[in-house]
Design an enzyme around this catalytic site. Structure first.
Site, PDB file in Angstrom:
ATOM      1  N   CYS A  49       0.838  -1.190   0.000  1.00 31.39           N
ATOM      2  CA  CYS A  49       0.000   0.000   0.000  1.00 31.39           C
ATOM      3  C   CYS A  49       0.877   1.245   0.000  1.00 31.39           C
ATOM      4  O   CYS A  49       1.999   1.218   0.482  1.00 31.39           O
ATOM      5  CB  CYS A  49      -0.948   0.072   1.188  1.00 31.39           C
ATOM      6  SG  CYS A  49      -2.043  -1.313   1.354  1.00 31.39           S
TER       7      CYS A  49
ATOM      8  N   ARG B 100       4.037  -0.587  -4.808  1.00 32.66           N
ATOM      9  CA  ARG B 100       3.784  -1.045  -3.431  1.00 32.66           C
ATOM     10  C   ARG B 100       2.439  -1.746  -3.295  1.00 32.66           C
ATOM     11  O   ARG B 100       2.126  -2.321  -2.254  1.00 32.66           O
ATOM     12  CB  ARG B 100       3.799   0.153  -2.496  1.00 32.66           C
ATOM     13  CG  ARG B 100       5.171   0.736  -2.409  1.00 32.66           C
ATOM     14  CD  ARG B 100       5.379   1.339  -1.080  1.00 32.66           C
ATOM     15  NE  ARG B 100       6.779   1.433  -0.806  1.00 32.66           N
ATOM     16  CZ  ARG B 100       7.311   1.352   0.380  1.00 32.66           C
ATOM     17  NH1 ARG B 100       6.553   1.154   1.430  1.00 32.66           N
ATOM     18  NH2 ARG B 100       8.594   1.470   0.543  1.00 32.66           N
TER      19      ARG B 100
ATOM     20  N   TRP C 231      -2.853  -2.695  -1.532  1.00 34.16           N
ATOM     21  CA  TRP C 231      -2.528  -4.119  -1.658  1.00 34.16           C
ATOM     22  C   TRP C 231      -3.412  -4.802  -0.617  1.00 34.16           C
ATOM     23  O   TRP C 231      -3.199  -4.657   0.591  1.00 34.16           O
ATOM     24  CB  TRP C 231      -1.043  -4.342  -1.349  1.00 34.16           C
ATOM     25  CG  TRP C 231      -0.575  -5.751  -1.605  1.00 34.16           C
ATOM     26  CD1 TRP C 231      -0.079  -6.241  -2.776  1.00 34.16           C
ATOM     27  CD2 TRP C 231      -0.547  -6.832  -0.678  1.00 34.16           C
ATOM     28  NE1 TRP C 231       0.246  -7.559  -2.637  1.00 34.16           N
ATOM     29  CE2 TRP C 231      -0.026  -7.957  -1.363  1.00 34.16           C
ATOM     30  CE3 TRP C 231      -0.914  -6.982   0.661  1.00 34.16           C
ATOM     31  CZ2 TRP C 231       0.144  -9.195  -0.749  1.00 34.16           C
ATOM     32  CZ3 TRP C 231      -0.751  -8.219   1.266  1.00 34.16           C
ATOM     33  CH2 TRP C 231      -0.222  -9.310   0.565  1.00 34.16           C
TER      34      TRP C 231
ATOM     35  N   ASN D 202      -1.963   2.589   5.926  1.00 34.93           N
ATOM     36  CA  ASN D 202      -1.131   1.409   5.627  1.00 34.93           C
ATOM     37  C   ASN D 202      -0.933   0.650   6.929  1.00 34.93           C
ATOM     38  O   ASN D 202      -0.810   1.273   7.988  1.00 34.93           O
ATOM     39  CB  ASN D 202       0.260   1.827   5.123  1.00 34.93           C
ATOM     40  CG  ASN D 202       0.246   2.354   3.716  1.00 34.93           C
ATOM     41  OD1 ASN D 202      -0.796   2.389   3.076  1.00 34.93           O
ATOM     42  ND2 ASN D 202       1.398   2.772   3.244  1.00 34.93           N
ATOM     43  N   GLY D 203      -0.826  -0.669   6.846  1.00 32.66           N
ATOM     44  CA  GLY D 203      -0.613  -1.454   8.058  1.00 32.66           C
ATOM     45  C   GLY D 203      -1.829  -2.301   8.348  1.00 32.66           C
ATOM     46  O   GLY D 203      -2.708  -2.486   7.490  1.00 32.66           O
TER      47      GLY D 203
ATOM     48  N   GLU E  98      17.335 -18.471  -5.587  1.00 32.42           N
ATOM     49  CA  GLU E  98      16.934 -17.177  -6.137  1.00 32.42           C
ATOM     50  C   GLU E  98      16.411 -17.326  -7.573  1.00 32.42           C
ATOM     51  O   GLU E  98      15.434 -16.674  -7.955  1.00 32.42           O
ATOM     52  CB  GLU E  98      18.129 -16.206  -6.066  1.00 32.42           C
ATOM     53  CG  GLU E  98      17.926 -14.845  -6.714  1.00 32.42           C
ATOM     54  CD  GLU E  98      16.762 -14.031  -6.168  1.00 32.42           C
ATOM     55  OE1 GLU E  98      16.185 -14.389  -5.131  1.00 32.42           O
ATOM     56  OE2 GLU E  98      16.401 -13.033  -6.818  1.00 32.42           O
TER      57      GLU E  98
ATOM     58  N   LYS F 223      12.706 -16.195  -8.624  1.00 38.45           N
ATOM     59  CA  LYS F 223      12.452 -15.218  -9.690  1.00 38.45           C
ATOM     60  C   LYS F 223      11.440 -15.760 -10.675  1.00 38.45           C
ATOM     61  O   LYS F 223      10.511 -15.084 -11.070  1.00 38.45           O
ATOM     62  CB  LYS F 223      13.781 -14.919 -10.372  1.00 38.45           C
ATOM     63  CG  LYS F 223      14.126 -13.551 -10.755  1.00 38.45           C
ATOM     64  CD  LYS F 223      14.173 -12.426  -9.758  1.00 38.45           C
ATOM     65  CE  LYS F 223      13.698 -12.601  -8.393  1.00 38.45           C
ATOM     66  NZ  LYS F 223      13.862 -11.659  -7.393  1.00 38.45           N
TER      67      LYS F 223
ATOM     68  N   GLU G 238       7.942 -15.923  -9.139  1.00 37.58           N
ATOM     69  CA  GLU G 238       7.372 -14.596  -8.899  1.00 37.58           C
ATOM     70  C   GLU G 238       6.746 -13.995 -10.156  1.00 37.58           C
ATOM     71  O   GLU G 238       5.657 -13.448 -10.099  1.00 37.58           O
ATOM     72  CB  GLU G 238       8.470 -13.625  -8.420  1.00 37.58           C
ATOM     73  CG  GLU G 238       8.794 -13.728  -6.951  1.00 37.58           C
ATOM     74  CD  GLU G 238       9.875 -12.737  -6.534  1.00 37.58           C
ATOM     75  OE1 GLU G 238       9.696 -12.068  -5.522  1.00 37.58           O
ATOM     76  OE2 GLU G 238      10.916 -12.637  -7.230  1.00 37.58           O
TER      77      GLU G 238
ATOM     78  N   HIS H 211      17.476 -36.504  -1.827  1.00 38.78           N
ATOM     79  CA  HIS H 211      16.652 -36.760  -0.634  1.00 38.78           C
ATOM     80  C   HIS H 211      15.219 -36.275  -0.825  1.00 38.78           C
ATOM     81  O   HIS H 211      14.630 -35.718   0.097  1.00 38.78           O
ATOM     82  CB  HIS H 211      17.298 -36.099   0.580  1.00 38.78           C
ATOM     83  CG  HIS H 211      18.670 -36.602   0.858  1.00 38.78           C
ATOM     84  ND1 HIS H 211      18.924 -37.852   1.360  1.00 38.78           N
ATOM     85  CD2 HIS H 211      19.880 -36.032   0.642  1.00 38.78           C
ATOM     86  CE1 HIS H 211      20.221 -38.036   1.483  1.00 38.78           C
ATOM     87  NE2 HIS H 211      20.827 -36.941   1.039  1.00 38.78           N
TER      88      HIS H 211
ATOM     89  N   LYS I 123       5.993  -4.949  -3.464  1.00 36.69           N
ATOM     90  CA  LYS I 123       7.419  -4.654  -3.446  1.00 36.69           C
ATOM     91  C   LYS I 123       7.949  -4.595  -2.025  1.00 36.69           C
ATOM     92  O   LYS I 123       9.045  -5.047  -1.730  1.00 36.69           O
ATOM     93  CB  LYS I 123       7.647  -3.315  -4.164  1.00 36.69           C
ATOM     94  CG  LYS I 123       9.089  -2.873  -4.250  1.00 36.69           C
ATOM     95  CD  LYS I 123       9.817  -3.694  -5.262  1.00 36.69           C
ATOM     96  CE  LYS I 123      11.303  -3.432  -5.304  1.00 36.69           C
ATOM     97  NZ  LYS I 123      12.029  -4.610  -5.764  1.00 36.69           N
TER      98      LYS I 123
END
Ligand code: G6P
Length: 608
Positions: free
Chosen positions: A2, A27, A75, A101-102, A481, A485, A488, A504, A603
Site C-alpha cells: 500500500c 507497493r 494491496w 497502511n498497516g 533465487e 524469480k 514470482e 533426498h 514490493k
C-alpha cells in the site's frame, strides 16, 4: 505494501498526488483512491479498482481541483479489491477521510463497539474503523487532533495514517507506528508519503516520522507531538540525495528488464570509493563501529525473500574470508525464536526497501541485547537504515519492479566487500575476489549480451509447468533465487534445491515433464554437481546447464547449455544470477504477464 500520498499547498495538487501514486504503484496495485478538498470545503472522493492509470482516467473526466488531498494505492489485506474497500475511507458524516497502511489487529472489536453506537460500515477493511472512531471522539471532545490521538491510543497493530477533514480544511494529520511515513517540504507545497522515493522528484527536503509521532501539518506550521505522552517534538528535515531514475523508463518496455540491465552499473556504484585498485577496502558507513566490529565473534544475518538469499551467499563469503561463524535467518522466523545472543554478536539486516516488517522486527528483537546492529540497505533514509547502528548502502538506485534484481546484485557485492573488510589476513583468495569484483561489471555485460540466446531458451521451455533449480555452495542460494524469480513473475512452480540434497526427495519429481536448471561452476564442486546432473538425466528429466566451464564432454549430456564468462566462484554468483533473471523475465514476457507487478505480490512488505 500500500502507498500513501498527502498534499497541502497553495496550488492545485491533484496532478502531484496522482504522480506520487504512480511512483508508489509498485507497493500495491489492486485499487486506488483520492480525496480532494477544494477551497469551498467540498470534497471529491474518487476510487477505482485496478492500476493507477484507471484512477487517472477517472480523475481526468471529473477534473477536480484542490489544495488539500490524500491518495492511496492498495494491496489488499482485509477484503477483496473493490471500490468500497479502496481507500480513502470516511466516517458516516462524510467529513473525515483517512488513508491507512498497516493492519489494525483489534478492528473487529472497535467495529462492533461503533456499530453498537449506531455507526454503519461500508467496507470489509480494518482501516474503516479509523475515521469512524475519530468521528466518535471528535463529537465527544470537539478537537480533531485530540480525537485522532485518542483513536491512535485505541488501535493495536501497525499503521501509517494520513487524515483530512472538512472540519479543519487547512490541515493534514498524520501518524505512524511500525509503518513508514515521511513529510517533504518544497516552498509552499508540503507532501506526505509512505516512501520518500515517491516525492523526491518534488523535494529532497524530507523529515522521517518516528513511531508514535503525530503531526498536524498546515502551510504555516508543522506541529509534531508524541502520541504516548503528548509531548511536543519537531520535524527535523534532512536532504535526501536519491536519484529519481524510477520515473524514467527510457526506451525499456518495463522496469524489470531495465533493472536487470543496470547490474553492471550497480556493481560499479557499490564498489565505487570502497575498493581501490590496490585492493584496499573502505566502508565509510562502518567507520564509527570499527572497533566493535573487530571484536565480534558471531554474525546473524536476517532478511526476507531475495534479501535472505543474498544473506545465504554472505554466509559463504564471510566464513570464507574471516573466522567468524555466520547464521542466516528469515526475519519472520528469527523474531519468534528463543535465540541465546551475546554482546559480541553482530546482527546484519539486509533489505532493499529498508521497510520490511519482519526484518525490522528481527532488529527490534535484539535491541536490548547490546549487540552491534548493521544494515545493508538500498533505500536511503529508510527505517532499517535509521534503527541500525551503522551500515553500508547498496546504492543500486530505486528498484521499481516488484521482483528484485539489481538490488540483489548490489547486496551480494556489498557482502563481498564486507567479507573482505572482516578478513583478518590477506590471502591469495582476498586478492582474487577484489580483482574479480573490479572485472565483474564487464562480465555481467557479456551475459546481458546473451539476452537473445536466453530468450530463445525461455521460448523453448515455455510449455513446462514445473522447474527444479540446483547448485552447490555459492550456487545453492543462486538456485533458490533463480527459482524464486521464475515463480514470482511467471507463476510456474519452481523449486530451488541444493544439488547434494536433491536425492533426498526432489528427484522423485523428475520425469520428462520436469526440467532442471543445473548451475555448475568451475572449481572443486563442478564434478560433484555434474554427477547430480547425470542422476537427473538417467531419469529422463530435461536439463539446462548454466556454467562458466568449457567442458567439451558435457555438451552431449544436456539438452541446453548456457556458457557465462569465467570467474572465481565468489563472483560467479552475480554473473549467473543475471542469466537466471533474464530467463525468468523472458518466460514471463512470453506468457504475457504483468512483469513489473506480478499478481498478489508487493514490493515492500510492511505488514507481518
Ligand atoms: C517482497 C519483495 C521481494 C523482496 C522481499 C524483501 O517480498 O517482493 O522482492 O525480496 O519483499 O524485501 P526487502 O525490501 O526487505 O529486501
Amino acid at each position: 505494501m500500500c502507498g500513501i500520498i498527502g498534499y497541502i499547498g497553495t496550488d492545485n495538487g491533484v496532478d502531484y498526488v496522482l504522480d506520487g501514486l504512480k511512483n508508489l504503484e509498485y507497493r500495491g496495485y489492486d485499487s486506488s483512491g483520492i480525496c480532494i478538498i477544494n477551497s469551498s470545503s467540498q470534497t471529491n472522493l474518487i476510487k477505482q479498482v485496478g492500476g493507477i492509470d484507471k484512477l487517472v482516467q477517472k480523475v481526468k473526466t471529473i477534473r477536480p481541483n484542490g489544495k488539500l488531498i490524500i491518495g492511496h494505492t492498495r494491496w489488499a489485506t482485509h477484503g477483496k479489491p473493490s471500490i468500497s474497500n479502496a481507500h480513502p475511507h470516511f466516517n458516516n458524516d462524510h467529513n473525515i477521510f483517512v488513508v491507512h497502511n498497516g493492519i489494525i489487529e483489534n478492528y473487529l472489536e472497535i467495529k462492533s463497539k461503533l456499530i453498537d453506537r449506531g455507526y454503519k460500515f461500508v467496507s470489509e477493511t480494518d482501516s474503516e474503523v479509523i475515521p469512524n472512531l475519530v468521528d466518535f471522539y471528535y463529537k465527544k471532545i470537539g478537537s480533531l487532533s485530540e480525537a485522532l490521538r485518542m483513536t491512535l491510543d485505541d488501535l493495536r497493530g501497525t499503521y501509517a495514517i494520513c487524515l483530512v477533514s472538512t472540519i479543519e480544511p487547512d490541515k493534514l494529520f498524520v501518524s505512524r507506528l511500525g509503518s513508514p511515513l515521511v513529510i517533504g517540504k518544497a516552498g509552499n507545497k508540503i507532501f506526505v508519503s509512505s516512501d520518500p522515493s515517491a516525492i523526491t522528484n518534488r523535494t529532497k527536503s524530507i523529515s522521517f516520522l518516528n513511531d508514535y509521532d503525530v503531526a498536524q501539518i498546515s502551510l504555516k506550521k508543522i506541529k509534531v507531538f508524541n502520541q504516548k505522552d503528548n509531548k511536543p517534538s519537531f520535524a527535523k528535515f534532512e536532504i535526501i540525495n536519491q536519484r529519481n531514475e524510477q520515473n524514467n523508463l527510457g526506451d525499456w518496455p518495463n522496469y524489470m528488464i531495465k533493472e536487470i540491465n543496470q547490474a553492471p552499473e550497480v556493481v560499479e556504484l557499490a564498489i565505487k570509493g570502497r575498493l581501490s585498485p590496490k585492493h584496499q577496502i573502505k566502508l565509510g558507513g562502518l567507520d564509527d563501529v570499527s572497533s566493535q566490529l573487530d571484536h565480534i565473534d558471531r554474525i546473524i544475518i536476517v532478511g526476507c525473500g531475495t534479501s535472505y538469499y543474498a544473506g545465504l551467499i554472505g554466509e559463504y563469503l564471510i566464513e570464507e574470508f574471516s573466522d567468524i561463524p555466520v547464521e542466516v535467518e528469515l526475519g519472520s522466523e528469527f523474531k519468534y525464536k528463543n535465540e541465546p545472543i551475546s554482546r559480541s554478536t553482530c546482527l546484519i539486516a539486509i533489505s532493499q526497501s529498508g521497510e520490511t516488517a519482519d526484518t525490522i522486527a528481527a532488529i527490534n528483537k535484539v535491541k536490548d541485547f547490546g549487540v552491534l546492529k548493521l544494515g545493508i540497505v538500498n533505500s536511503i533514509g529508510s527505517t532499517i537504515s535509521r534503527i541500525t547502528d551503522a551500515g553500508v548502502y547498496c546504492h543500486a538506485g530505486n528498484e521499481k519492479s516488484v521482483a528484485s534484481t539489481k538490488a540483489f546484485i548490489a547486496q551480494v557485492t556489498v557482502l563481498s566487500l564486507l567479507a573482505l573488510r572482516l578478513a583478518k589476513i590477506r590471502t591469495k583468495s582476498f586478492d582474487n575476489l577484489s580483482e574479480e569484483l573490479l572485472k565483474l561489471p564487464d562480465k555481467i555485460r557479456a551475459v546481458l549480451g546473451q539476452s537473445d540466446q536466453i530468450q530463445k531458451l525461455a521460448h523453448k521451455y515455455i510449455k513446462y509447468k514445473n522447474f527444479l533449480f540446483i547448485g552447490r555452495k555459492y550456487n545453492y542460494p543462486i538456485a533458490l533465487e533463480g527459482a524464486l524469480k521464475l515463480k514470482e513473475v511467471s507463476y510456474v512452480h519452481a523449486e530451488g534445491y541444493s544439488a547434494g540434497e536433491m536425492k533426498h526427495g526432489p528427484i522423485a519429481l523428475i520425469d520428462k515433464t520436469f526440467p532442471t536448471i543445473v548451475i555448475a561452476t568451475k572449481g572443486d564442486l563442478y564434478k560433484k554437481t555434474i554427477s547430480n546432473l547425470l542422476e537427473i538425466r538417467s531419469r529422463g528429466g530435461p536439463i539446462v546447464l548454466i556454467t562458466n566451464f568449457k567442458d567439451q564432454k558435457i555438451k552431449n549430456m544436456v539438452d541446453d547449455l548456457i556458457y557465462v564468462p569465467e570467474s572465481h566462484e565468489e563472483t560467479a554468483t552475480q554473473i549467473i544470477t543475471v542469466a537466471l533473471q533474464l530467463f525468468a523475465y523472458y518466460f514471463s514476457l512470453e506468457l504475457g504477464n504483468n512483469i513489473d507487478k506480478p499478481r498478489n505480490l508487493a514490493k515492500s512488505v510492511t505488514v507481518e
